[in-house]
Design a protein around this motif. Structure first.
Motif, mmCIF file in Angstrom:
data_model
loop_
_atom_site.group_PDB
_atom_site.id
_atom_site.type_symbol
_atom_site.label_atom_id
_atom_site.label_comp_id
_atom_site.label_asym_id
_atom_site.label_seq_id
_atom_site.Cartn_x
_atom_site.Cartn_y
_atom_site.Cartn_z
ATOM 1 N N SER A 186 91.793 44.166 18.621
ATOM 2 C CA SER A 186 92.348 44.614 17.332
ATOM 3 C C SER A 186 92.251 43.510 16.280
ATOM 4 N N TYR A 187 92.380 42.242 16.724
ATOM 5 C CA TYR A 187 92.297 41.140 15.764
ATOM 6 C C TYR A 187 90.853 40.893 15.329
ATOM 7 N N ALA A 188 89.910 41.105 16.239
ATOM 8 C CA ALA A 188 88.492 40.970 15.874
ATOM 9 C C ALA A 188 88.146 41.980 14.775
ATOM 10 N N ALA A 189 88.670 43.212 14.917
ATOM 11 C CA ALA A 189 88.432 44.249 13.899
ATOM 12 C C ALA A 189 89.103 43.867 12.577
ATOM 13 N N ARG A 190 90.298 43.287 12.676
ATOM 14 C CA ARG A 190 91.020 42.850 11.477
ATOM 15 C C ARG A 190 90.242 41.736 10.753
ATOM 16 N N MET A 191 89.668 40.817 11.502
ATOM 17 C CA MET A 191 88.904 39.729 10.899
ATOM 18 C C MET A 191 87.706 40.260 10.120
ATOM 19 N N TYR A 192 87.103 41.325 10.647
ATOM 20 C CA TYR A 192 85.975 41.927 9.939
ATOM 21 C C TYR A 192 86.439 42.478 8.586
ATOM 22 N N GLU A 193 87.609 43.136 8.578
ATOM 23 C CA GLU A 193 88.152 43.676 7.312
ATOM 24 C C GLU A 193 88.356 42.563 6.288
ATOM 25 N N VAL A 194 88.932 41.441 6.764
ATOM 26 C CA VAL A 194 89.198 40.311 5.861
ATOM 27 C C VAL A 194 87.879 39.700 5.370
ATOM 28 N N MET A 195 86.883 39.621 6.264
ATOM 29 C CA MET A 195 85.568 39.127 5.841
ATOM 30 C C MET A 195 85.008 39.985 4.710
ATOM 31 N N GLN A 196 85.169 41.301 4.839
ATOM 32 C CA GLN A 196 84.670 42.212 3.798
ATOM 33 C C GLN A 196 85.386 41.946 2.471
ATOM 34 N N GLU A 197 86.722 41.761 2.563
ATOM 35 C CA GLU A 197 87.509 41.458 1.341
ATOM 36 C C GLU A 197 87.028 40.157 0.698
ATOM 37 N N ARG A 224 81.863 48.600 21.261
ATOM 38 C CA ARG A 224 80.577 48.760 20.576
ATOM 39 C C ARG A 224 80.749 48.685 19.060
ATOM 40 N N ARG A 225 81.866 49.231 18.576
ATOM 41 C CA ARG A 225 82.126 49.211 17.125
ATOM 42 C C ARG A 225 82.307 47.771 16.639
ATOM 43 N N ILE A 226 83.076 46.980 17.426
ATOM 44 C CA ILE A 226 83.301 45.569 17.073
ATOM 45 C C ILE A 226 81.967 44.804 17.100
ATOM 46 N N GLU A 227 81.142 45.090 18.101
ATOM 47 C CA GLU A 227 79.828 44.434 18.179
ATOM 48 C C GLU A 227 78.990 44.726 16.936
ATOM 49 N N ASP A 228 79.017 46.004 16.508
ATOM 50 C CA ASP A 228 78.252 46.396 15.319
ATOM 51 C C ASP A 228 78.791 45.724 14.063
ATOM 52 N N MET A 229 80.103 45.676 13.939
ATOM 53 C CA MET A 229 80.722 45.094 12.739
ATOM 54 C C MET A 229 80.388 43.609 12.603
ATOM 55 N N LEU A 230 80.545 42.875 13.702
ATOM 56 C CA LEU A 230 80.416 41.414 13.634
ATOM 57 C C LEU A 230 79.017 40.904 13.992
ATOM 58 N N GLY A 231 78.167 41.800 14.509
ATOM 59 C CA GLY A 231 76.826 41.371 14.900
ATOM 60 C C GLY A 231 76.847 40.447 16.103
ATOM 61 N N VAL A 232 77.704 40.781 17.085
ATOM 62 C CA VAL A 232 77.877 39.927 18.274
ATOM 63 C C VAL A 232 77.715 40.761 19.545
ATOM 64 N N LYS A 233 77.683 40.081 20.671
ATOM 65 C CA LYS A 233 77.866 40.729 21.970
ATOM 66 C C LYS A 233 79.313 40.436 22.367
ATOM 67 N N ALA A 234 80.065 41.487 22.722
ATOM 68 C CA ALA A 234 81.482 41.309 23.079
ATOM 69 C C ALA A 234 81.654 41.521 24.580
ATOM 70 N N TYR A 235 82.246 40.543 25.248
ATOM 71 C CA TYR A 235 82.391 40.578 26.704
ATOM 72 C C TYR A 235 83.854 40.718 27.109
ATOM 73 N N ASN A 236 84.096 41.609 28.072
ATOM 74 C CA ASN A 236 85.461 41.849 28.555
ATOM 75 C C ASN A 236 85.916 40.748 29.509
ATOM 76 N N SER A 237 87.185 40.406 29.364
ATOM 77 C CA SER A 237 87.804 39.358 30.178
ATOM 78 C C SER A 237 89.058 39.954 30.809
ATOM 79 N N PHE A 238 89.321 39.616 32.088
ATOM 80 C CA PHE A 238 90.548 40.085 32.734
ATOM 81 C C PHE A 238 91.301 38.917 33.351
ATOM 82 N N GLY A 239 92.577 38.874 33.093
ATOM 83 C CA GLY A 239 93.428 37.869 33.724
ATOM 84 C C GLY A 239 94.875 38.306 33.578
#
Length: 307
Positions: A186-197, A224-239
């Motif tokens: 959710s924060y990665a998506a928020r950062m994209y919004e702020v980048m746009q602003e 996939r949406r976050i990857e498209d927005m930021l132009g990255v590969k996003a990898y899942n982490s579990f702990g």
């Protein structure tokens, strides 16, 4: 060092050899855990000693450990080592639903944990030439220091930005030429919004290419949406904090499920009602046993996660 593996010998170990390593480490863990007030009592009641564990299947002789057990023995009833001599750090869960669960680490435990996180980061292609920015909260929450020490172990240039202040995060990303970022989805998506602003195009104006996400539920579609927005590969982490924190399981570059590190954890999937093992491929509750932790081992910990 292999170009794909942080520790090739362990990461490609044949299953039979891995089971031998697990058994050896499980026996050692049982003998260490017997020094804690909680497990000492449990082992006496059930006649468990390191010698009574002759195969991995014998783990089923040991009763489950639950969050309720940890709370009932708060704060240090499960600590097996000498707190004053060996304890070097305490982490705890947020305790939002009552008494927090506490984990005490020795230097060996912290070194092992940093190595595991480095192994995870290496697996997704992060190298010592990367600039790794961590937007996790530092402190009792394990995502801050866990990723910090792991990225340092890897040799990456680290930016311990911590949580919040999106404009400052983005300034660091652009000024320090950050290539890898750890953030909750959710924060990665928020950062994209702020980048746009701010008029910043992440693909054009940043060097970002790898994103590590975890710590909150998200769908494949969201990823996939976050990857498209930021132009990255996003990898899942579990702990989870009871298992150290990040580094229990991680995706590789195939992005097709998580690899769990079985030289550190024994994995069981049980039926939450009958508490018996479920057949391969069926959904059940994840139960984890630490087999490379000294200060406070946890045996057959019921995570309450279905997998």
């Amino acid at each position: 060092m292999n170009n794909k593996y942080w520790e090739e010998e362990i990461e490609t170990m044949p299953r039979e050899q891995l089971r031998e390593l697990q058994l050896q480490r499980l026996k050692k863990t049982v003998s260490i855990a017997a020094n804690s007030p909680y497990y000492k009592k449990v082992f006496q009641e059930h006649g468990i000693t390191a010698d009574s564990i002759r195969s991995i299947e014998d783990i089923r002789k040991i009763p489950f450990t639950t969050k309720a057990d940890m709370r009932a023995n708060y704060p240090f009833g499960l600590v097996a080592g000498d707190m004053r001599e060996d304890g070097v750090r305490i982490h705890s869960s947020s305790g939002t639903t009552g008494t927090p669960t506490v984990i005490v680490h020795s230097q060996h435990d912290l070194d092992s944990w940093a190595n595991l996180v480095a192994r995870c980061l290496y697996m997704v292609g992060i190298r010592k030439t990367d600039v790794f920015q961590n937007s996790s909260g530092y402190g009792m929450f394990t995502g801050g220091l866990g990723f910090q020490y792991g990225a340092e172990r890897l040799g990456a240039l680290t930016v311990p930005a911590a949580a919040g202040n999106s404009k400052r995060q983005i300034k660091f990303i652009t000024d320090f030429k950050t290539t890898a970022l750890h953030a909750i989805p959710s924060y990665a998506a928020r950062m994209y919004e702020v980048m746009q602003e701010m008029g910043i195009d992440p693909r054009r104006d940043t060097k970002l290419r790898t994103l590590i996400i975890g710590a909150e539920p998200h769908s494949e579609e969201q990823r996939r949406r976050i990857e498209d927005m930021l132009g990255v590969k996003a990898y899942n982490s579990f702990g989870m904090s009871e298992m150290c924190g990040p580094g229990v399981a991680f995706e590789c570059q195939e992005q097709n499920g998580l690899h769990i590190w079985e030289d550190y954890y024994i994995v069981e999937i049980i039926d939450p009602d009958t508490l018996g093992p479920v057949p391969e491929g069926e959904v059940g509750e994840l139960v984890l046993t630490t087999i490379n932790r000294e200060a406070m081992p946890l045996l057959r910990y019921r995570t309450r996660d279905l997998t």
